[in-house]
Design a protein around this motif. Sequence first.
Motif, PDB file in Angstrom:
ATOM      1  N   ARG A  45      -7.425  -1.961   2.822  1.00 48.71           N
ATOM      2  CA  ARG A  45      -6.386  -2.826   3.389  1.00 48.71           C
ATOM      3  C   ARG A  45      -6.799  -4.290   3.331  1.00 48.71           C
ATOM      4  NH1 ARG A  45      -3.047  -1.010   8.655  1.00 48.71           N
ATOM      5  NH2 ARG A  45      -1.715  -2.834   8.856  1.00 48.71           N
ATOM      6  N   GLU A  98      -2.853   3.449   3.888  1.00 44.74           N
ATOM      7  CA  GLU A  98      -2.820   2.185   4.635  1.00 44.74           C
ATOM      8  C   GLU A  98      -3.746   2.189   5.835  1.00 44.74           C
ATOM      9  OE1 GLU A  98       0.836   4.534   6.012  1.00 44.74           O
ATOM     10  OE2 GLU A  98      -0.121   4.128   4.112  1.00 44.74           O
ATOM     11  N   MET A 113       0.827  -1.210   0.000  1.00 43.28           N
ATOM     12  CA  MET A 113       0.000   0.000   0.000  1.00 43.28           C
ATOM     13  C   MET A 113       0.863   1.262   0.000  1.00 43.28           C
ATOM     14  SD  MET A 113      -3.182  -1.148   2.426  1.00 43.28           S
ATOM     15  CE  MET A 113      -4.258   0.210   1.949  1.00 43.28           C
TER      16      MET A 113
END
Length: 157
Positions: free
Chosen positions: A106, A100, A93
């Motif tokens: 996520r 993130e 990420m």
Amino acid sequence: MKPVVHALIRKRAEIVGRIQAIHAEAARLVTDLDHLDCTLRIFDPAIDFDDMPVKALPPPNAAFRGEFQRSLLEMLRGSQRWQTTDELTVKVMVQRRMNENDLAMRVTIRKRVGHALSRLRRKRVVASRKAGSGALLTWKLTKPDAALEGGWRNGSG
């Protein structure tokens, strides 16, 4: 001040920084476009820019065939210790400039990371083991010299 206020101030500063960077990039692109338009007018003074096509950009997180796995291999090569799926997810990420802290994104990226690592495990390029008593896995490279084949999304070279 309370920790919540500090966290919100940090988040606000991050967003303002991103906005400033985007504005600076937009200003640079407008200048580049202006220079290009002037150059085009040298060759064709009657050119009509309104009729010109606009090329759609690919999604910012698009990956070509094998790129995702190669990226994970590089992350694993950079470390001698076992890394969890979550750690690798955060690295992906950050590498792709994603937030993130966005939990939904996520989870999606963690699934992609897990699937890619499972494919690499089937190829015997990485090994996995459980991290503690839960379902979390840790990963380590077993073939440091492994190179993946792959070209564009459609599989062509």
